[in-house]
Design an enzyme around this catalytic site. Sequence first.
Site, PDB file in Angstrom:
ATOM      1  N   TRP A 164      26.904  -4.301  40.622  1.00 31.56           N
ATOM      2  CA  TRP A 164      27.265  -6.167  42.105  1.00 31.56           C
ATOM      3  C   TRP A 164      27.384  -7.015  41.066  1.00 31.56           C
ATOM      4  CZ3 TRP A 164      22.323  -8.671  43.181  1.00 31.56           C
ATOM      5  CH2 TRP A 164      21.972  -9.072  41.732  1.00 31.56           C
ATOM      6  N   ASP A 165      27.110  -6.884  39.910  1.00 34.36           N
ATOM      7  CA  ASP A 165      27.557  -8.277  38.715  1.00 34.36           C
ATOM      8  C   ASP A 165      28.653  -9.057  38.666  1.00 34.36           C
ATOM      9  OD1 ASP A 165      25.699  -5.995  37.314  1.00 34.36           O
ATOM     10  OD2 ASP A 165      25.493  -7.111  35.748  1.00 34.36           O
TER      11      ASP A 165
ATOM     12  N   GLU B 227      13.506  -4.612  40.308  1.00 35.14           N
ATOM     13  CA  GLU B 227      13.755  -3.629  40.608  1.00 35.14           C
ATOM     14  C   GLU B 227      12.523  -2.990  39.673  1.00 35.14           C
ATOM     15  OE1 GLU B 227      16.787  -2.027  37.447  1.00 35.14           O
ATOM     16  OE2 GLU B 227      18.416  -2.864  38.811  1.00 35.14           O
TER      17      GLU B 227
ATOM     18  N   LYS C 261      10.758  -8.192  36.974  1.00 33.32           N
ATOM     19  CA  LYS C 261      11.985  -8.337  36.326  1.00 33.32           C
ATOM     20  C   LYS C 261      12.959  -9.092  36.871  1.00 33.32           C
ATOM     21  CE  LYS C 261      15.826  -5.362  35.215  1.00 33.32           C
ATOM     22  NZ  LYS C 261      16.599  -3.942  35.100  1.00 33.32           N
ATOM     23  N   GLN C 262      13.359  -9.605  36.700  1.00 33.07           N
ATOM     24  CA  GLN C 262      14.306 -10.747  37.361  1.00 33.07           C
ATOM     25  C   GLN C 262      14.235 -11.754  38.546  1.00 33.07           C
ATOM     26  OE1 GLN C 262      16.973  -7.866  37.362  1.00 33.07           O
ATOM     27  NE2 GLN C 262      18.533  -8.796  38.554  1.00 33.07           N
TER      28      GLN C 262
END
Length: 721
Positions: free
Chosen positions: A319-320, A461, A574-575
């Site tokens: 998806w980046d 994630e 995580k992000q």
Amino acid sequence: MYDFIAAENKFEKENIAWNGNRFLTGNGYFGIRGTLEEYTKEQMCAVNMAGIYDRVGDAWRESVNAPNPLYTYIKINGVKYALPEAEPLSHSQTLDFRRGLHLRTTSWQTPGGSVTVSCERFASMSRRRFIGMRYSVKTDFDCAAEIVTGIDGDVWDINGPHFVKMRIGDENGIKSVTGITGEKAVSVTAAERLYVLFDAETETEKTDKAVLSHIRFKAAAGTEYAIEKTSYIVTSADDFTEECTTSEVTYRELKDEHISAWDKIWSLSEIEIDGDDEAMYALNYSIYHLNCIAPRGMRSRSIPARGLSGQVYKGAVFWDTEMFMIDYYIHTEPEIAKTLLQYRIDTIGGALKKAEEYGLQGAYYAWESQEGGYEGCSDYNVTDVFTNRPMRTHFRDKQYHVSAAIVYGLMKYIRGTGDYDILNGGALGMVVECARFYRSLLLKYADKPYYEIHDVVGPDEYHERVNNNIYTNRMAKLVFDTALELIDIAGRRYPDRAAELDKKYGIEALRAMLSDSSEKLFIREPDENGIIEQFDGYFKLEDVSVDEVRSRLIDPREYWGGAYGVAAGTQVIKQADTAAMLSMFADEYGADILKRNFDYYEPRTEHGSSLSACMYSLLACRIGEAEKAYPLFMKSAKADLVKGGKEWAGLIYIGGTHPASEGGAWIVAVNGFAGITETENGIECRPLLPEKWNAMRFKLVYKGRLYGVSITKAGAEIKEI
């Protein structure tokens, strides 16, 4: 004009893998890791091919590395001098990212005196199959010298070997090594024409995996002896036509063309920043990497998550691309952005098949997409560091948000270019199938008036199989709303496409389904403190610091998420997840809500992904806090300039370049600090420059027109060029 240079001025063995990423050269067709000419697979040397994959047995399917036509080393009086074995007197390695040139100079002490080798090489930006190299030797004493150069077919493979057959060629002055992959019998050929620019005896050596030229000569003290090579790569899977023979171009001609091509690229893409040379350097270095991996002149290709820096992440497209990279291409070279989207349109078959595999409807795009939309991700995607056993993860089956990212990328493209014709070429059907996929995920309790989405993995994630992840739900709503908008546009502009949808689903029934889904999908509101809970039950998790969670690691390579990860039972993420959603849909929330969520989530974020910092930086810009945004922007821009990024997930090597982080840095610079927004009347600029920035200057392509943007502390000016 000025040059940007990345350099290392001494040899450090522990930096070999990192330098392979940092000094990368590429042209979209392949990427050449920034390893030295004498390196082999032991030093992760690779010419990584775009869009070619192979699987060996039950190992992970991954991208293929071509035979290496740069392999070269020297002998002096019969003794080999090469890194890393022979300790050098001095060493420098340089990337001139203004011109896409990799350079190195190394000296060794021999019993008779010193010897110095220099090499200049590049992945041609003008002829995408080609590589140019000039290699020279100079000694300070008379001696017997030998340059050994050729093509090494014993390539680095993480999950190989991928070449089950090898062919060695030497005809009409062109040497070649061809590898044949085992899964689909794709041939990958590296060939070269060698020019020896001095008198020497040359002998050819052939092995089962290599062809080498041994160039022997008497070296006189103080004299430089140089060879030049023009090499090319060609595969049986190529979908474009381009002349391959090296006889038509010399090294000098190839280099001149290459530099001219880079000049043209930089004339559109360079960003100038007055007052902060470090930021300008890092940002343009990021832009360099985005230019190295762009599939110019190619059809239906996309960009892997680690660019073309090797087989890491299986060379797969994530998806980046649509979330973090496509913005840059939309506003510099829109045809590249269209190529990226064409890849998704053309691989919808794989997405339809994946949805069907899970008993769902529509298009469920692969988490790790390879050619044809093939899902490269396994159910066991991390290895436990203690047992060395594969761990069950849910990246493959529960990361539902990838299909929405593709729709989001499409709409950024349409709004930035005005190219609605892409809907006539399959994009409309793609969006509708993505909407049908999200519709099939919706759940409804009998006593509740709204739909929910359960059992997902969001961008964070570390927390798997959660319900009502705010990012996933909001992106699903985006897909429903986009499908409604595009169906109406197709009815006016492309009646044949609308008729196809009507025949297949019934337009009115489709509209009713989309409206119902959008209106009733649960989108969590901020709580009494103004915080949007990331998913059901998140606030009930242990609230501890990132440092506390890190202190619980037994092995630094442990995976933090999953069933037994140290972060799984905590609020440490995580992000960017909630923050990513807010940065994208900031106009739907007040500034106070944005600020409260930034202040809540950022300290609880490990930034374990290179995708994270830019989203927080953009959110900080949305709330008018440039100084909070700045260090996060620099973290993104310097992702490949600074050591210390994550290189392991369990026992799996995940090092490589970070193009999504680099694309995110561009987004922050242009949409955050420069404050560029797109409107019906054109582009507007509401700058929020960091304290140390005096001015910004750059160019943007918007709806087929080129604009120059100039920003100072006093104001901003946008002019059509």
